[in-house]
Design a protein around this motif. Sequence first.
Motif, PDB file in Angstrom:
ATOM      1  N   GLY A  32       1.007  33.941  24.773  1.00  0.00           N
ATOM      2  CA  GLY A  32      -0.293  34.387  25.242  1.00  0.00           C
ATOM      3  C   GLY A  32      -0.278  34.768  26.708  1.00  0.00           C
ATOM      4  O   GLY A  32      -0.878  35.768  27.118  1.00  0.00           O
ATOM      5  N   TYR A  35       1.205  38.207  27.389  1.00  0.00           N
ATOM      6  CA  TYR A  35       0.247  39.301  27.204  1.00  0.00           C
ATOM      7  C   TYR A  35      -0.711  39.391  28.385  1.00  0.00           C
ATOM      8  O   TYR A  35      -1.181  40.480  28.748  1.00  0.00           O
ATOM      9  CB  TYR A  35      -0.541  39.115  25.907  1.00  0.00           C
ATOM     10  N   ALA A  36      -1.020  38.250  28.999  1.00  0.00           N
ATOM     11  CA  ALA A  36      -1.937  38.241  30.129  1.00  0.00           C
ATOM     12  C   ALA A  36      -1.399  39.052  31.301  1.00  0.00           C
ATOM     13  O   ALA A  36      -2.168  39.641  32.072  1.00  0.00           O
ATOM     14  CB  ALA A  36      -2.214  36.810  30.572  1.00  0.00           C
ATOM     15  N   ILE A 145      -5.045  33.766  25.165  1.00  0.00           N
ATOM     16  CA  ILE A 145      -5.499  35.098  25.587  1.00  0.00           C
ATOM     17  C   ILE A 145      -6.972  35.072  25.975  1.00  0.00           C
ATOM     18  O   ILE A 145      -7.389  35.694  26.964  1.00  0.00           O
ATOM     19  CB  ILE A 145      -5.247  36.127  24.460  1.00  0.00           C
ATOM     20  N   MET A 149      -8.723  36.107  29.443  1.00  0.00           N
ATOM     21  CA  MET A 149      -9.851  37.033  29.528  1.00  0.00           C
ATOM     22  C   MET A 149     -10.996  36.430  30.337  1.00  0.00           C
ATOM     23  O   MET A 149     -11.658  37.125  31.133  1.00  0.00           O
ATOM     24  CB  MET A 149     -10.325  37.405  28.120  1.00  0.00           C
ATOM     25  N   THR A 275      -7.458  47.061  29.422  1.00  0.00           N
ATOM     26  CA  THR A 275      -6.486  45.969  29.278  1.00  0.00           C
ATOM     27  C   THR A 275      -7.052  44.834  28.440  1.00  0.00           C
ATOM     28  O   THR A 275      -6.381  44.282  27.554  1.00  0.00           O
ATOM     29  CB  THR A 275      -6.074  45.428  30.657  1.00  0.00           C
ATOM     30  N   LEU A 279      -5.749  43.237  24.924  1.00  0.00           N
ATOM     31  CA  LEU A 279      -5.551  41.807  24.640  1.00  0.00           C
ATOM     32  C   LEU A 279      -6.345  41.379  23.407  1.00  0.00           C
ATOM     33  O   LEU A 279      -5.865  40.596  22.579  1.00  0.00           O
ATOM     34  CB  LEU A 279      -5.975  40.975  25.851  1.00  0.00           C
ATOM     35  N   ARG A 282      -4.661  42.428  20.404  1.00  0.00           N
ATOM     36  CA  ARG A 282      -3.492  41.571  20.130  1.00  0.00           C
ATOM     37  C   ARG A 282      -3.914  40.255  19.481  1.00  0.00           C
ATOM     38  O   ARG A 282      -3.146  39.654  18.743  1.00  0.00           O
ATOM     39  CB  ARG A 282      -2.735  41.299  21.444  1.00  0.00           C
ATOM     40  N   CYS A 283      -5.151  39.817  19.766  1.00  0.00           N
ATOM     41  CA  CYS A 283      -5.654  38.594  19.110  1.00  0.00           C
ATOM     42  C   CYS A 283      -5.897  38.808  17.623  1.00  0.00           C
ATOM     43  O   CYS A 283      -5.875  37.863  16.837  1.00  0.00           O
ATOM     44  CB  CYS A 283      -6.962  38.150  19.764  1.00  0.00           C
TER      45      CYS A 283
END
Length: 570
Positions: A32, A35-36, A145, A149, A275, A279, A282-283
């Motif tokens: 996670g 991805y951040a 993630i 966020m 962005t 994310l 991607r979740c």
Amino acid sequence: MIRMLLRVLGHEYAQPMRRTVALLTTTAMVEGLSYALLVPVLRALFGSRPADTRPWLIAFGVVVALYAVLRYRSDLSGFRVGTVLLRGMYRRLGHHLARLPIGWYDAGRVGEVSVLASRGLLQAMGVAAHLLAPFISAGVTPLTIVVVMLAFNWQMGLAALVAVPVVAAIQIWTGRSMAASDVDSAERGHEATGRVIEYLQAQPVLRTGGRTVERFQLLDDSLQEVQRASRRTTISTLPGAVGLTLAVQAMFTVLLALGAHLALGGRIGAVETLTILVLAARCADPLLSLSDIGGKLRGARAELARLDTVLRTEPLPQAPEPIRPVRHDLTFESVAFRHGGRTVIENLSLSVPEGERLAVVGPSGAGKSTLLQLLARFHDVDAGVVRVGGVDVRAIDTEVLMARIAIVFQDVYLFDGTIEENVRLGRPDADETEVWAAATAARLDEVIERLPAGWASNVGEGGALLSAGERQRVSIARALLKNAPIVLLDEVTSALDPVNEAAVHESVERLMAGRTVVMVAHRPRTVRRADRVVLLDGGRVVEEGGHDELLRRGGRYADFWRTSATTVAG
């Protein structure tokens, strides 16, 4: 799920499982976080100074490399733990089944234990190797993630966080709605397994009775019920799968609308919005996979529950300070025993001095075989005491008790191996001379000599490749090799032809020499070899004494003897 798995595993295997769970969780969090790092990378890339992207790309590469190492280590740990657990749980289950009371093994347990020991155990223990990694990743990675966020934009992070209880509620609702379907499927599967075993075992009877078509219909009906249960399970999964998909899509739509609103209002940059949406996308994949993983986990959990039920079944209690008997006389003191809702033995008192041969006779259902089983502590009595050498059998260590008793049953079961391997079960550490001497004394050498492979001849499953008389000789040779001071015989010649009966009687005579013997008998030849005879009826001792003495009395035993002699002669 994890709590039940750890309880089933026990202390020995729980710690490696905890380490694997911790490693998998760390791996999912690092995934996670990797991805951040897309947020600063894209922000620098589309900003006024694209060169500032370099350090963030390096950091991204380092985190991805770390994730790759952790993923390899965690997956390897999962496979290793799964392999160790499977091997260990087979041992634990086998050891536990061997300690359960014989009365636990009723007819309904055959299919259940068969499925549990094969497919069930594989499915339950496969959790560590195949299901934990995707399950933890599907839960922890999206949560990580969402935290990222929140750090970049609290409005969009909060909007994404709202989806967490919604997804959790859908999973819980799906699990509860499918619980009944899962139980029904498992019951139908066990019933079908039992039908298959029954159908295969009953082939000789069914064919001679010309009932194969009717019997096949019963099996076919059972398999059709399995198909219907499977269809019901599949249909019941649809609402949860559709609901999860809609919830994930709705979350992404809300984030898209919120991001556009914030970007148009100038409260967030277009790059940050893009962005965060990347994310969020991607979740979606791991969240959508929860539906499939959840179904597999429910199946594994159901098998775990069944395994847990078996492992929590109390075995016969062991004495904290066992006593080792020094004599080999046998005593029943006011014994009562109930099984299957009826009283089998009632207020029975009986003694067998060391070295004496006692014959137990009586009609079917009188409790004769149960008497032997209580001596061997296959069951515990409901009242009274059974003693060996003056010691309550419940106060004797099980291995010590079994070492003192050799049992020869009417229905002999041989393991699928060679004749020698089956004989050696009596005493595995015996040398070849002792094994051969036991075989000769049981007249098993005659069987060995006429078989092409001799000692190495395979007996088949249950001894199916040998005749009843040959199986009985193997069983007696096994008992002779054990050389136990107490011998229990359960109608060992009742189903043999005259030639085999004569050979087995000669073998049994050698087995009984100098030992304390209790034998369930129907044949006159067997009863005459006893020092004393006991007539049982309704779980009670009706008469006891010497054979000739009881005949002179002209009581119940004399009537039983005349009836038995007439039946045998006929």
